[in-house]
Design an enzyme around this catalytic site. Structure first.
Site, PDB file in Angstrom:
ATOM      1  N   SER A  40       0.942  -1.231   0.053  1.00  0.00           N
ATOM      2  CA  SER A  40       0.016   0.254   0.177  1.00  0.00           C
ATOM      3  C   SER A  40       0.779   1.310  -0.205  1.00  0.00           C
ATOM      4  CB  SER A  40      -0.918   0.012   1.087  1.00  0.00           C
ATOM      5  OG  SER A  40      -0.309  -0.045   2.401  1.00  0.00           O
ATOM      6  N   HIS A 153      -3.075  -6.122   2.528  1.00  0.00           N
ATOM      7  CA  HIS A 153      -2.078  -7.031   3.378  1.00  0.00           C
ATOM      8  C   HIS A 153      -2.690  -8.577   3.190  1.00  0.00           C
ATOM      9  CE1 HIS A 153       0.529  -3.777   4.860  1.00  0.00           C
ATOM     10  NE2 HIS A 153       0.432  -3.634   3.702  1.00  0.00           N
ATOM     11  N   GLU A 162      -4.605  -2.551   9.270  1.00  0.00           N
ATOM     12  CA  GLU A 162      -3.765  -3.206  10.266  1.00  0.00           C
ATOM     13  C   GLU A 162      -4.558  -2.988  11.734  1.00  0.00           C
ATOM     14  OE1 GLU A 162      -0.018  -1.493  10.084  1.00  0.00           O
ATOM     15  OE2 GLU A 162       0.239  -1.889   8.263  1.00  0.00           O
ATOM     16  N   GLU A 203       2.183  -9.485   7.158  1.00  0.00           N
ATOM     17  CA  GLU A 203       3.129  -9.195   8.247  1.00  0.00           C
ATOM     18  C   GLU A 203       2.970 -10.008   9.437  1.00  0.00           C
ATOM     19  OE1 GLU A 203       2.199  -4.846   8.899  1.00  0.00           O
ATOM     20  OE2 GLU A 203       3.205  -4.218   6.803  1.00  0.00           O
ATOM     21  N   ASP A 240      -4.043   1.020  11.958  1.00  0.00           N
ATOM     22  CA  ASP A 240      -3.691   1.693  10.334  1.00  0.00           C
ATOM     23  C   ASP A 240      -4.694   1.264   9.403  1.00  0.00           C
ATOM     24  OD1 ASP A 240      -2.545   2.844   8.037  1.00  0.00           O
ATOM     25  OD2 ASP A 240      -0.720   1.439   8.241  1.00  0.00           O
ATOM     26  N   GLU A 286      -3.203   5.589  12.466  1.00  0.00           N
ATOM     27  CA  GLU A 286      -2.068   6.043  11.327  1.00  0.00           C
ATOM     28  C   GLU A 286      -2.852   6.079   9.850  1.00  0.00           C
ATOM     29  OE1 GLU A 286       1.186   3.119  10.894  1.00  0.00           O
ATOM     30  OE2 GLU A 286       1.254   3.385   8.527  1.00  0.00           O
ATOM     31  N   ASP A 313       1.820   8.356   7.470  1.00  0.00           N
ATOM     32  CA  ASP A 313       2.495   7.316   6.449  1.00  0.00           C
ATOM     33  C   ASP A 313       2.651   7.897   5.073  1.00  0.00           C
ATOM     34  OD1 ASP A 313       3.804   5.288   5.303  1.00  0.00           O
ATOM     35  OD2 ASP A 313       2.178   3.715   6.010  1.00  0.00           O
ATOM     36  N   LYS A 338       9.987   5.142   7.114  1.00  0.00           N
ATOM     37  CA  LYS A 338      10.445   4.157   6.402  1.00  0.00           C
ATOM     38  C   LYS A 338      11.411   4.561   5.477  1.00  0.00           C
ATOM     39  CE  LYS A 338       5.594   2.116   5.634  1.00  0.00           C
ATOM     40  NZ  LYS A 338       4.526   2.195   5.034  1.00  0.00           N
ATOM     41  N   HIS A 366       8.757  -1.206   9.321  1.00  0.00           N
ATOM     42  CA  HIS A 366       9.109  -2.139   8.142  1.00  0.00           C
ATOM     43  C   HIS A 366       8.024  -1.949   7.101  1.00  0.00           C
ATOM     44  CE1 HIS A 366       5.348  -4.848   9.699  1.00  0.00           C
ATOM     45  NE2 HIS A 366       5.414  -3.728   9.754  1.00  0.00           N
ATOM     46  N   LYS A 389       6.877  -0.493  14.491  1.00  0.00           N
ATOM     47  CA  LYS A 389       6.183  -1.368  14.033  1.00  0.00           C
ATOM     48  C   LYS A 389       6.823  -2.403  12.966  1.00  0.00           C
ATOM     49  CE  LYS A 389       3.434   0.561  10.399  1.00  0.00           C
ATOM     50  NZ  LYS A 389       2.015   0.465   9.769  1.00  0.00           N
TER      51      LYS A 389
HETATM   52  P1  PGA Z   1       3.231  -1.084   3.059  1.00  0.00           P
HETATM   53  O1  PGA Z   1       2.033  -0.988   4.395  1.00  0.00           O
HETATM   54  O2  PGA Z   1       4.568  -1.450   3.529  1.00  0.00           O
HETATM   55  O3  PGA Z   1       2.674  -2.135   2.172  1.00  0.00           O
HETATM   56  O4  PGA Z   1       3.240  -0.029   2.428  1.00  0.00           O
HETATM   57  C1  PGA Z   1       2.768  -0.672   5.508  1.00  0.00           C
HETATM   58  C2  PGA Z   1       1.909   0.600   5.992  1.00  0.00           C
HETATM   59  O5  PGA Z   1       1.088   1.020   5.327  1.00  0.00           O
HETATM   60  O6  PGA Z   1       2.163   1.011   7.033  1.00  0.00           O
HETATM   61 ZN    ZN Z   2       0.702   2.700   6.843  1.00  0.00          ZN
END
Ligand code: PGA
Ligand code: ZN
Length: 421
Positions: A40, A153, A162, A203, A240, A286, A313, A338, A366, A389
């Site tokens: 995503s 996911h 999430e 995840e 999230d 998030e 994010d 990230k 991650h 996370k």
């Molecule tokens: P992604 O998801 O690594 O698939 O972007 C993680 C997130 O949205 O925090």
């Molecule tokens: Zn996110």
């Protein structure tokens, strides 16, 4: 100084190709780093270079990025001082010459950037977190463990991506891991008893046949209690929703496409979060609004910002430019970090610094496509972020980061702290 740089294509945790860079210094020290990959992804992220030949790995090979490392980056960095990380990263950016790293590829650049740092730490005989953060780095992060995987996911009929358990009330990092893992096992027992399915998502969280946030949060409360803890005392929750994934830009509405097709403007989605936060001990949300919905983000921050941590994010993509806009507009109060969203270690650290100076909380993260590389664990401690996370308590691509943090906790000994951000 840097003597040799190589790269290769390996696989990530979803079985897709990813890049590993390998740096050798003059004294013979060699270090490697692997690059993760999102599902995503935010549209403003730095570009992940893929070959695009559909006949091979569905177009996902990274041969061009590997070549860029070996043919372009290696000769440009050869002989350079590896300890000068900012200079190395600056050279990488100059060599690329684009704003979104589309020339060399952010995957090629980040692999090299991280491997250079790791080689330097190793040459100096320092743990990576100590090399990156200096003597003041001693805060072990609170784990945000994603135990229910929905959205992009998993195939669960859940729109929110999430649902995390946050053992913030634990006295130490290792106890937080125990509280979390015990809750995860209790959750598995409950899912089995209720015939909801115990298959895992990307995840390492479960992907049960549940379709609403209320059902998930009720189940999580039951799991916490089953494990012998109290929701809101030792263990809190975080979500999230990754709402960019269910935002319809043409109508400006959010649509629950995976479940009941409900459609609502930002203000109603925020009301929904408010109700959930009233009923359940949710301390962090998030991407509660979509990446380009700055109005939605303002509503969200106004209505919930005093009570709940609001993490950007997709909104900030670890980029100081977007974070600056957020600071100006007073949007969100925390940032997800990230490294592969921005493409170099130095820029990642610059964003962390900017966030901290402006009172934004920092959570290291991650990607849903991960590797066995535990660099992130060191980065979290180096930044004194206080939050990480990195998935559930299953799948070694996730657990490997927690295990590395357990080693760091041991290494820090009495100097280590836990639980404040
Ligand atoms: P992604 O998801 O690594 O698939 O972007 C993680 C997130 O949205 O925090
Ligand atoms: Zn996110």
């Amino acid at each position: 100084s840097i003597q040799r740089i190589r790269a290769r294509q390996l696989l990530d945790s979803r079985g897709n190709p990813t890049l590993e860079a390998e740096v050798t210094l003059e004294d013979g020290t060699t270090a490697r780093a692997m690059v993760p990959s999102g599902a995503s992804t935010g549209i403003h992220e730095a570009l992940e270079l893929r070959d695009g030949n559909p006949a091979r790995y569905g177009g996902k090979e990274v041969g061009k990025a590997v070549q860029n490392v070996q043919r372009l980056i290696a000769p440009a960095l050869q002989g350079r001082e590896a300890l000068r990380q900012e200079e190395i990263d600056h050279l990488l950016r100059e060599l690329d010459g684009t704003k979104n790293k589309s020339n060399l590829g952010a995957n090629a650049m980040l692999g090299v950037s991280l491997a250079v740092a790791r080689a330097s730490a190793s040459a100096l005989g320092l743990p990576l977190y100590r090399y990156l953060g200096g003597t003041g780095s001693n805060l072990l992060p609170v784990p945000f463990a994603n135990v229910i995987n929905g959205g992009a996911h998993s195939d669960a009929p859940l729109d929110f991506q999430e649902f995390m358990i946050v053992p913030r009330g634990a006295p130490t990092f290792s106890e937080a891991i125990r509280f979390g893992a015990e809750t995860f096992h209790a959750l598995r027992t409950l899912l089995r008893e209720r015939n909801l399915g115990t298959g895992l998502g990307d995840e390492g969280g479960f992907a049960p046949n549940l379709s609403s946030a209320e059902e998930v949060l009720e189940l999580l409360c039951a799991a916490v209690e089953r494990a012998g803890y109290t929701p809101g005392k030792e263990i809190f929750f975080a979500m999230d929703p990754a709402s960019s994934e269910f935002f319809d830009p043409s109508s400006g509405a959010y649509v629950f496409r995976k479940s009941d097709q409900r459609r609502m403007p930002a203000i109603h989605l925020v009301e929904y979060y408010k109700e959930l936060a009233k009923r359940f001990p949710i301390l962090s949300i998030e991407d509660g609004a979509a990446e380009n919905d700055w109005d939605g983000w303002q509503i969200l921050t106004r209505e919930l910002g005093e009570k709940v941590q609001l993490v950007g994010d997709d909104l900030f993509v670890t980029n100081p430019e977007f974070l600056r806009k957020g600071i100006q507009l007073g949007v969100a109060n925390a940032i997800l970090i990230k490294p592969n969203q921005i493409g170099t270690l130095s820029e990642t650290l610059e964003t962390v610094d900017l966030a901290k100076r402006n009172g934004y909380a920092v959570m290291l993260s991650h990607r849903s496509g991960e590797t066995e590389d535990p660099f992130l664990a060191h980065l979290a401690v180096a930044c004194n972020a206080g939050q990480i996370k990195t998935g559930s308590f299953a799948r070694s691509d996730r657990v490997g980061k927690y295990n590395e943090l357990l080693r760091i906790e041991e290494d820090l000994g009495k100097d280590g702290r836990f639980g404040h951000w």
